[in-house]
Design a protein around this motif. Structure first.
Motif, PDB file in Angstrom:
ATOM      1  N   ARG A   1       0.964  -1.047   0.189  1.00  0.00           N
ATOM      2  CA  ARG A   1       0.111   0.446   0.091  1.00  0.00           C
ATOM      3  C   ARG A   1       0.676   1.255  -0.064  1.00  0.00           C
ATOM      4  NH1 ARG A   1      -3.329  -3.114  -2.404  1.00  0.00           N
ATOM      5  NH2 ARG A   1      -4.888  -3.751  -1.568  1.00  0.00           N
TER       6      ARG A   1
ATOM      7  N   SER B   1      -0.671   2.940  -3.766  1.00  0.00           N
ATOM      8  CA  SER B   1      -1.799   3.780  -3.429  1.00  0.00           C
ATOM      9  C   SER B   1      -1.052   4.970  -2.937  1.00  0.00           C
ATOM     10  CB  SER B   1      -2.973   2.863  -2.135  1.00  0.00           C
ATOM     11  OG  SER B   1      -2.325   3.018  -1.013  1.00  0.00           O
TER      12      SER B   1
ATOM     13  N   ARG C   1      -5.455   4.250  -5.787  1.00  0.00           N
ATOM     14  CA  ARG C   1      -4.674   2.645  -6.254  1.00  0.00           C
ATOM     15  C   ARG C   1      -3.668   3.498  -7.954  1.00  0.00           C
ATOM     16  NH1 ARG C   1      -5.823   0.874  -2.175  1.00  0.00           N
ATOM     17  NH2 ARG C   1      -7.262  -1.026  -2.203  1.00  0.00           N
TER      18      ARG C   1
END
Length: 499
Positions: free
Chosen positions: A96, A100, A110
Motif C-alpha cells: 500500500r 496507493s 490505487r
C-alpha cells in the motif's frame, strides 16, 4: 529510455515513471550456452548486496519500484534466492505504500502501473498472486482495467485517484498484460489497448495521445515520439499474451514491434531511448536486446549483450572501483568516472538503477519466462487458469538481509524512482529532469520500466531511472497541493519509466 512531459491538473502536475524490470537469467552453471551468464550473475550479486532490510534504498526510505526491478533481475539469474525471498517479503509488507496514496488521506486509491508491477513481482518470485502480502493483486489489477463504457480507454489500466490526471502508459499496460497472462489469463481488451499504442511503423508510444501522437490509435506523424523502451516492454508482453492466453493479434503486433527495434539498433549493438535519453545507454540496450531475443533475433540480441558487457565493472577493468565488481554503468562516462574515482555514495543510486535493467540482455531470458523453472518451455503457464495457491514460496531470508520487516516508508515528498511504477520514484536528479515512466514503467504511468536518464550525476553521466514509481509522484503532487506549486517532472521504466 524515454521521456515524458508533465500534465497539469489545477495547481498540480502529476507524473510517474516506471521501469519494467529485468527478465530471467540463467546462472553460468545452468546455461553453459549463454556466454554472458556469469556476467549476469555477477551483476545480480552486486545488486543483491545493495538491499537493505529487503529494499533498495531510495531518496527517502526504500524505493519499492526499484526493489521489484531488483527482484526481476535476481529471478532472472537464479543465483541469489535468499535475497530474492527477502525482497519479496519486504515488498509484500509494503504494497500500500507503493500502489496507493492511502497514507496521504486517499482511502481506496490505487496507482495503475504500481499495482500491475506488484502483480508481476508476485509471479516472478513464485508467490501466490491472489494472496501476496494478504492481498489479491490479480483482482486489484483487473479492477483497474477500463470497462466497455470507457470509450477510447476500454482495456486501459487506469489509476483510481481523485483529482489527478491518469498516469497509465505503455509500461504499466505491458506489466498488466504480463502479470495477468502469467496468473490465469489476460482480458483481450487489455491486449487490444496495448496494440493500439503501436504506430503503423511498428514502434510504440509511451502515452496515449501525447508526445506528438493524438487519437485513440497511434499514428506516424513528423512529431510522433516512438520509444524503444516502451516497445521492448510491449513486445515481450504481447509475446506472453499470445503464448499464455492465445490473445488475438498479439503475436503479429509483437513481431512488428521487434522488427522496428531491429531497425533502430545502432552499428555498435546499442540502443538509446527517446527524448533526453536518446544517447546509447545500457538501460535501453538491456531491455531492447532482451525483447529481440524473445522475438527470435538472436544475432541482434547478442550484439546488444556484447555492448552492455563492455560497460560492466570487472576484476580486470575495475581500477578504483574494485569494491563494486559486477555492477553495470549507465553509459561510457559513468564507467570512465568509476574506474578513475570509484563509485561514491551520492552516485550509487544511478548504478542501482542501471544494473537491473542492463543485465536483462545478459540473462538471455524473456520477461514472459521470468520465474519459470529452467526446463519449463516458453509459453507454459506457471499457474492454473484460476490460481490455486500452489506456487512454491521463494526463500524468505538471507544471511545478510532481514528483508521480512517493512523498510522505511517509500512514499515521501522526495521523489524516488524504480523500475516499476509508483508516483515516487521516477524523477531523476531534480524535478526538472526527465525520467522514464514505467509502471514503475515510465513515469506517470504505468508499470515499471526502465529508468530515464536525468542530468549528469557527478562524473557518472546521465542518471539512470529504471523503474520509477508512480505512486511516489502522486504523493509528491498531493503534498504540494496545499502550497499551490505545480510539480514538474519528466519521465524511463520503464522501469520508466519503472512502471
Amino acid at each position: 529510455m524515454s521521456w515524458l512531459t508533465v500534465r497539469k491538473s489545477g495547481a498540480v502536475a502529476v507524473c510517474g515513471a516506471i521501469l519494467v524490470a529485468a527478465s530471467p537469467v540463467f546462472s553460468a552453471s545452468a546455461d553453459a550456452a549463454n556466454p554472458y551468464a556469469a556476467s549476469a550473475a555477477a551483476a545480480a550479486k552486486w545488486q543483491a548486496g545493495e538491499l537493505v532490510d529487503g529494499g533498495i534504498p531510495g531518496f527517502s526510505g526504500a524505493d519499492w519500484g526499484l526493489t521489484i526491478d531488483t527482484m526481476m533481475a535476481l529471478a532472472a539469474t537464479r543465483s541469489q534466492p535468499a535475497a530474492l525471498g527477502a525482497a519479496a517479503d519486504a515488498v509484500a509488507a509494503n504494497i500500500r505504500k507503493y500502489n496507493s496514496a492511502e497514507e496521504w488521506g486517499m482511502p481506496g486509491s490505487r496507482i495503475a502501473g504500481a499495482t500491475a508491477k506488484v502483480l508481476f513481482a508476485s509471479v516472478v518470485a513464485g508467490r501466490e498472486p491472489t494472496a501476496f502480502g494478504g492481498l489479491d493483486m490479480r483482482a486489484e489489477t483487473l479492477d483497474l482495467i477500463a470497462s466497455a463504457d470507457a470509450g477510447d480507454d476500454v482495456g486501459r489500466i487506469r489509476d483510481k485517484l481523485t483529482g489527478s490526471p491518469d498516469s497509465g502508459n505503455a509500461f504499466g499496460q505491458s506489466l498488466a498484460v504480463l502479470g495477468l497472462a502469467r496468473s490465469g489469463g489476460v482480458p483481450q481488451t487489455a491486449v487490444d489497448f496495448l496494440i493500439k499504442q503501436q504506430c503503423p511503423s511498428g514502434g510504440f508510444r509511451l502515452f496515449p495521445g501525447q508526445l506528438g501522437s493524438t487519437g485513440a490509435t497511434c499514428q506516424d506523424t513528423p512529431t510522433t515520439v516512438l520509444d524503444p523502451d516502451s516497445t521492448g516492454m510491449a513486445v515481450q508482453a504481447l509475446l506472453s499474451a499470445a503464448a499464455e492466453s492465445g490473445s488475438t493479434g498479439a503475436a503479429a503486433a509483437a513481431k512488428k514491434g521487434a522488427d522496428w527495434l531491429k531497425s533502430k539498433q545502432r552499428a555498435d549493438g546499442s540502443f538509446g531511448g527517446s527524448g533526453p535519453t536518446e544517447a546509447s545507454n545500457t538501460n535501453s540496450t538491456g531491455l531492447a536486446g532482451q525483447a529481440l531475443h524473445a522475438a527470435g533475433y538472436s544475432t541482434e540480441a547478442d550484439k546488444a549483450a556484447a555492448w552492455v558487457a563492455k560497460h560492466q565493472i570487472t576484476a580486470d577493468n575495475a581500477g578504483a572501483a574494485t569494491k563494486d565488481v559486477g555492477t553495470i554503468a549507465y553509459n561510457e562516462d559513468a564507467l570512465t568516472s568509476a574506474r578513475a574515482e570509484g563509485i561514491p555514495d551520492f552516485q550509487r543510486d544511478q548504478w542501482r538503477r542501471a544494473t537491473p535493467q542492463a543485465l536483462l540482455v545478459l540473462a538471455d531470458v524473456p520477461l514472459g519466462d521470468l520465474g519459470k523453472a529452467p526446463t519449463e518451455p516458453t509459453g507454459t503457464a506457471t499457474s492454473s487458469p484460476v490460481p490455486t495457491g500452489s506456487h512454491t514460496p521463494a526463500p524468505s531470508g538471507s544471511a545478510t538481509h532481514t528483508g521480512s520487516e517493512s523498510p522505511s516508508a517509500s512514499t515521501s515528498a522526495t521523489p524516488t524512482t524504480s523500475l516499476g511504477q509508483t508516483a515516487s520514484a521516477s524523477i531523476t536528479a531534480s524535478a526538472t529532469n526527465t525520467t522514464r515512466a514505467g509502471t514503475s514503467g515510465s513515469a506517470s504511468g504505468g508499470g515499471s520500466t526502465s529508468g530515464g536518464g536525468g542530468t549528469a550525476n557527478g562524473g557518472g553521466g546521465s542518471l539512470a531511472r529504471t523503474g520509477a514509481e508512480i505512486g511516489g509522484m502522486v504523493l509528491l503532487a498531493v503534498g504540494l497541493v496545499g502550497t499551490g506549486f505545480a510539480v514538474r517532472a519528466g519521465a524511463r521504466r520503464k522501469n520508466g519509466k519503472h512502471t
